[in-house]
Write a protein that holds these residues in place. Structure first.
Motif, PDB file in Angstrom:
ATOM      1  N   PRO A 359       0.836  -1.205   0.000  1.00  0.00           N
ATOM      2  CA  PRO A 359       0.000   0.000   0.000  1.00  0.00           C
ATOM      3  C   PRO A 359       0.871   1.255   0.000  1.00  0.00           C
ATOM      4  O   PRO A 359       1.974   1.259   0.545  1.00  0.00           O
ATOM      5  N   GLN A 360       0.381   2.321  -0.598  1.00  0.00           N
ATOM      6  CA  GLN A 360       1.112   3.575  -0.606  1.00  0.00           C
ATOM      7  C   GLN A 360       0.135   4.730  -0.715  1.00  0.00           C
ATOM      8  O   GLN A 360      -0.873   4.639  -1.422  1.00  0.00           O
ATOM      9  N   VAL A 361       0.457   5.820  -0.025  1.00  0.00           N
ATOM     10  CA  VAL A 361      -0.352   7.033  -0.117  1.00  0.00           C
ATOM     11  C   VAL A 361       0.555   8.193  -0.501  1.00  0.00           C
ATOM     12  O   VAL A 361       1.627   8.371   0.072  1.00  0.00           O
ATOM     13  N   VAL A 362       0.129   8.970  -1.480  1.00  0.00           N
ATOM     14  CA  VAL A 362       0.810  10.201  -1.852  1.00  0.00           C
ATOM     15  C   VAL A 362      -0.064  11.336  -1.332  1.00  0.00           C
ATOM     16  O   VAL A 362      -1.214  11.488  -1.745  1.00  0.00           O
ATOM     17  N   PHE A 363       0.481  12.139  -0.400  1.00  0.00           N
ATOM     18  CA  PHE A 363      -0.328  13.142   0.301  1.00  0.00           C
ATOM     19  C   PHE A 363      -0.364  14.473  -0.440  1.00  0.00           C
ATOM     20  O   PHE A 363      -0.092  15.538   0.131  1.00  0.00           O
ATOM     21  N   THR A 364      -0.685  14.401  -1.703  1.00  0.00           N
ATOM     22  CA  THR A 364      -0.884  15.591  -2.515  1.00  0.00           C
ATOM     23  C   THR A 364      -2.338  16.021  -2.399  1.00  0.00           C
ATOM     24  O   THR A 364      -3.110  15.476  -1.616  1.00  0.00           O
ATOM     25  N   ASP A 365      -2.719  17.006  -3.189  1.00  0.00           N
ATOM     26  CA  ASP A 365      -4.129  17.397  -3.285  1.00  0.00           C
ATOM     27  C   ASP A 365      -4.514  17.305  -4.759  1.00  0.00           C
ATOM     28  O   ASP A 365      -4.088  18.145  -5.549  1.00  0.00           O
ATOM     29  N   PRO A 366      -5.263  16.277  -5.180  1.00  0.00           N
ATOM     30  CA  PRO A 366      -5.889  15.239  -4.376  1.00  0.00           C
ATOM     31  C   PRO A 366      -4.888  14.183  -3.916  1.00  0.00           C
ATOM     32  O   PRO A 366      -3.795  14.067  -4.467  1.00  0.00           O
ATOM     33  N   GLU A 367      -5.296  13.414  -2.892  1.00  0.00           N
ATOM     34  CA  GLU A 367      -4.463  12.308  -2.432  1.00  0.00           C
ATOM     35  C   GLU A 367      -4.533  11.163  -3.438  1.00  0.00           C
ATOM     36  O   GLU A 367      -5.527  10.989  -4.151  1.00  0.00           O
ATOM     37  N   VAL A 368      -3.463  10.386  -3.461  1.00  0.00           N
ATOM     38  CA  VAL A 368      -3.419   9.166  -4.280  1.00  0.00           C
ATOM     39  C   VAL A 368      -3.141   8.000  -3.340  1.00  0.00           C
ATOM     40  O   VAL A 368      -2.137   7.997  -2.628  1.00  0.00           O
ATOM     41  N   ALA A 369      -4.029   7.031  -3.302  1.00  0.00           N
ATOM     42  CA  ALA A 369      -3.857   5.862  -2.444  1.00  0.00           C
ATOM     43  C   ALA A 369      -3.947   4.611  -3.309  1.00  0.00           C
ATOM     44  O   ALA A 369      -4.867   4.473  -4.119  1.00  0.00           O
ATOM     45  N   SER A 370      -2.995   3.718  -3.134  1.00  0.00           N
ATOM     46  CA  SER A 370      -2.969   2.520  -3.975  1.00  0.00           C
ATOM     47  C   SER A 370      -2.502   1.312  -3.188  1.00  0.00           C
ATOM     48  O   SER A 370      -1.842   1.435  -2.150  1.00  0.00           O
ATOM     49  N   ALA A 371      -2.847   0.146  -3.692  1.00  0.00           N
ATOM     50  CA  ALA A 371      -2.378  -1.114  -3.118  1.00  0.00           C
ATOM     51  C   ALA A 371      -2.244  -2.126  -4.246  1.00  0.00           C
ATOM     52  O   ALA A 371      -3.066  -2.153  -5.174  1.00  0.00           O
ATOM     53  N   GLY A 372      -1.208  -2.933  -4.176  1.00  0.00           N
ATOM     54  CA  GLY A 372      -1.012  -3.958  -5.189  1.00  0.00           C
ATOM     55  C   GLY A 372      -0.494  -3.410  -6.498  1.00  0.00           C
ATOM     56  O   GLY A 372       0.257  -2.433  -6.536  1.00  0.00           O
ATOM     57  N   LEU A 373      -0.910  -4.014  -7.598  1.00  0.00           N
ATOM     58  CA  LEU A 373      -0.369  -3.726  -8.923  1.00  0.00           C
ATOM     59  C   LEU A 373      -1.215  -2.704  -9.686  1.00  0.00           C
ATOM     60  O   LEU A 373      -2.430  -2.645  -9.523  1.00  0.00           O
ATOM     61  N   THR A 374      -0.553  -1.938 -10.520  1.00  0.00           N
ATOM     62  CA  THR A 374      -1.287  -1.132 -11.490  1.00  0.00           C
ATOM     63  C   THR A 374      -1.763  -2.055 -12.603  1.00  0.00           C
ATOM     64  O   THR A 374      -1.324  -3.207 -12.710  1.00  0.00           O
ATOM     65  N   ALA A 375      -2.642  -1.558 -13.450  1.00  0.00           N
ATOM     66  CA  ALA A 375      -3.123  -2.364 -14.576  1.00  0.00           C
ATOM     67  C   ALA A 375      -1.966  -2.765 -15.477  1.00  0.00           C
ATOM     68  O   ALA A 375      -1.880  -3.910 -15.941  1.00  0.00           O
ATOM     69  N   ALA A 376      -1.046  -1.823 -15.713  1.00  0.00           N
ATOM     70  CA  ALA A 376       0.104  -2.109 -16.581  1.00  0.00           C
ATOM     71  C   ALA A 376       1.018  -3.140 -15.954  1.00  0.00           C
ATOM     72  O   ALA A 376       1.532  -4.040 -16.639  1.00  0.00           O
ATOM     73  N   ALA A 377       1.255  -3.045 -14.651  1.00  0.00           N
ATOM     74  CA  ALA A 377       2.135  -3.996 -13.968  1.00  0.00           C
ATOM     75  C   ALA A 377       1.519  -5.391 -13.947  1.00  0.00           C
ATOM     76  O   ALA A 377       2.220  -6.393 -14.098  1.00  0.00           O
ATOM     77  N   ALA A 378       0.209  -5.463 -13.770  1.00  0.00           N
ATOM     78  CA  ALA A 378      -0.468  -6.761 -13.771  1.00  0.00           C
ATOM     79  C   ALA A 378      -0.363  -7.424 -15.141  1.00  0.00           C
ATOM     80  O   ALA A 378      -0.131  -8.629 -15.265  1.00  0.00           O
ATOM     81  N   GLU A 379      -0.533  -6.622 -16.179  1.00  0.00           N
ATOM     82  CA  GLU A 379      -0.403  -7.148 -17.538  1.00  0.00           C
ATOM     83  C   GLU A 379       1.021  -7.613 -17.801  1.00  0.00           C
ATOM     84  O   GLU A 379       1.241  -8.684 -18.378  1.00  0.00           O
ATOM     85  N   ALA A 380       1.998  -6.825 -17.347  1.00  0.00           N
ATOM     86  CA  ALA A 380       3.401  -7.187 -17.539  1.00  0.00           C
ATOM     87  C   ALA A 380       3.747  -8.466 -16.788  1.00  0.00           C
ATOM     88  O   ALA A 380       4.652  -9.215 -17.192  1.00  0.00           O
ATOM     89  N   ALA A 381       3.023  -8.746 -15.689  1.00  0.00           N
ATOM     90  CA  ALA A 381       3.257  -9.964 -14.915  1.00  0.00           C
ATOM     91  C   ALA A 381       2.601 -11.183 -15.540  1.00  0.00           C
ATOM     92  O   ALA A 381       2.709 -12.291 -15.012  1.00  0.00           O
ATOM     93  N   GLY A 382       1.913 -10.963 -16.640  1.00  0.00           N
ATOM     94  CA  GLY A 382       1.299 -12.083 -17.351  1.00  0.00           C
ATOM     95  C   GLY A 382      -0.075 -12.470 -16.854  1.00  0.00           C
ATOM     96  O   GLY A 382      -0.583 -13.544 -17.216  1.00  0.00           O
ATOM     97  N   LEU A 383      -0.703 -11.628 -16.057  1.00  0.00           N
ATOM     98  CA  LEU A 383      -2.029 -11.939 -15.545  1.00  0.00           C
ATOM     99  C   LEU A 383      -3.103 -11.588 -16.567  1.00  0.00           C
ATOM    100  O   LEU A 383      -2.973 -10.616 -17.303  1.00  0.00           O
ATOM    101  N   ARG A 384      -4.160 -12.384 -16.595  1.00  0.00           N
ATOM    102  CA  ARG A 384      -5.322 -12.077 -17.436  1.00  0.00           C
ATOM    103  C   ARG A 384      -6.270 -11.267 -16.575  1.00  0.00           C
ATOM    104  O   ARG A 384      -6.884 -11.783 -15.646  1.00  0.00           O
TER     105      ARG A 384
END
Length: 473
Positions: A359-384
């Motif tokens: 998990p990661q949070v970027v405390f900008t305005d607006p905030e960005v909060a994420s967990a796990g893989l991005t869509a691009a990273a998931a695709e690069a990992a070979g996931l359908r």
């Protein structure tokens, strides 16, 4: 030369080193920490705590201005001096008395000075007065020395008195004009903070903002920063930097344009603090990242040397380093007692979340909060995968939370297993929402089960229901 023996020696007294040592002592072992600077490390004095304190006042002011009724009660802008005083308190005024007291209460020995590995299970500590002490470990040595700001080779930059993340976090005055080289988390957060405090900020973001996140995250933060008055220049690069006799910084861009500022902040990445810890004694390259196995043992250095936190480059985040520390400390205790450490995907001594549920949070305005893989990273990992998007501003809780709330949510689903592998939220105050996604990803909760996790109404968490409805049964 004095010699002292402990079960485990930890080099580095930041949050990672402290957590390793604490788990060791709780498990019945003796532990010593070696620290050359302040006990508590980067996070306590120059990163997580002071920077979030710098950002929080502006965030609270913006939140009030986004709600009718509260908006009318707000007058004036931020009191920069008060913000800096509050920041100072969260950095303990750069004194580590409290942290040292905690070490003593926890039964952890502290040796101040530069720690260098001098041989197998041996660490030599050189104090500021030149006194040397040799420490010997019965079981293990753990490297938890963290990382420092990476400074690029730009003509005149080092000679011009640059800021890194440390100087930005600890500044005593707000510069009238600030140039930031970089577009990552630190660059974006400090642009947010200093613009809110009154600086005229220019960002030289060669690769754009937050380019490792979902694309919409960087786009929305870029737009918001520009609306707040920040001059965000995508693709811009500094060719040279000078500081004149008046203290003004002059930045010449590769295209020839010149920008004048009072300070220049470099925030383009990190480099490991392994230059002077004795890696050459083990046949390893000083200044290099330390490659570790799933048990966090340093490859090529025997079974007694471990590395946790930033230095192993698995996830350069304080919370992930502390997570590694807990797993590692417990594993060393188990091995010291002749037990088999639990590794593998679900073993409590394996730091598997670094690969699947960060998990990661970027405390900008607006905030960005994420967990796990991005869509691009998931695709690069070979996931359908299937990517599900939803307008966060259309959720009932968001409408109530702030007038004109704008945001976006994305869920990335592994279609073969029907579990979530990635989740990103962008919008005001989304930081506290991300742990639900972290649990879903780390626990591999099936989509079918998530339908039974009913979000309370009317909250912003209703986004979970809307994403599941969009995904379908």
């Amino acid at each position: 030369m004095d010699t002292t023996t402990y079960d485990v020696i930890v080099i580095g007294a930041g949050p990672v080193g402290e957590n390793v040592a604490d788990r060791l002592v709780r498990g019945g072992l003796t532990a010593a920490i070696v620290e050359r600077e302040l006990v508590g490390g980067e996070c306590s004095y120059w990163a997580c705590m002071p920077t979030k304190a710098l950002l929080r006042s502006g965030s609270a002011l913006r939140a009030a201005r986004q709600v009718a009724g509260a908006r009318e009660a707000v007058s004036g802008d931020l009191d920069a001096a008060a913000v800096l005083r509050r920041r100072d308190s969260f950095a303990s005024n750069w004194k580590d008395d409290g942290q040292v007291s905690w070490l003593e209460s926890a039964g952890i020995a502290l040796h101040r000075g530069q720690g260098r590995i001098s041989g197998e299970r041996t660490v030599e500590v050189t104090a500021t007065d030149g006194t040397k002490t040799s420490l010997t470990a019965r079981h293990a040595v753990v490297v938890a020395t963290g990382s420092s700001a990476l400074v690029p080779e730009i003509e005149g930059l080092r000679e011009s008195g640059l800021w890194t993340s440390r100087e930005a976090a600890a500044a005593k005055e707000v510069p009238g004009r600030l140039v930031i080289i970089g577009g990552g988390v630190v660059a974006s957060e400090m642009a947010t903070a200093y613009a809110g405090l009154g600086s005229a900020v220019t960002m030289l973001a060669r690769d754009g903002l937050l380019h490792t996140a979902e694309p919409f995250a960087g786009e929305r933060v870029t737009q918001a920063l520009r609306e707040s008055g920040v001059d965000v220049r995508i693709g811009a690069e500094a060719a040279s930097v000078t500081r004149d006799a008046t203290g003004t910084v002059h930045v010449r861009l590769t295209g020839g344009e010149r920008i004048a500022a009072d300070e220049i902040l470099v925030a383009i990445g990190r480099t490991p603090n392994t230059q002077d810890i004795g890696l050459d004694a083990l046949g390893l390259k000083p200044g290099s990242w330390l490659t570790v196995d799933e048990a966090l043992r340093v490859e090529g250095a025997g079974d007694w040397l471990y590395a946790a936190g930033d230095v192993n480059r698995r996830a350069l985040l304080t919370h992930q380093g502390k997570y590694q520390a807990r797993a590692l400390g417990d594993a060393i205790v188990a091995r010291a007692k002749g037990e088999e450490a639990e590794t593998g995907p679900w073993g409590r001594h394996a730091a598997t979340a670094d690969e699947r549920a960060v998990p990661q949070v970027v405390f900008t305005d607006p905030e960005v909060a994420s967990a796990g893989l991005t869509a691009a990273a998931a695709e690069a990992a070979g996931l359908r995968t299937r990517v599900v998007d939803y307008d966060l501003g259309a959720v009932s809780g968001s409408v109530l939370h702030a007038d004109g709330y704008q945001g976006h949510a994305r869920m990335v689903v592994d279609e073969d297993r029907r579990v979530i592998v990635g989740f990103t939220l962008v919008g005001p105050d989304v930081a506290e929402l991300i742990h639900a996604a972290t649990i879903a990803i780390a626990g591999e909760v099936p989509i079918d089960r998530l339908w039974h996790a009913v979000p309370a109404f009317p909250t912003v968490s209703e986004i979970w229901l809307r994403l599941l409805e969009t995904y379908g049964r």
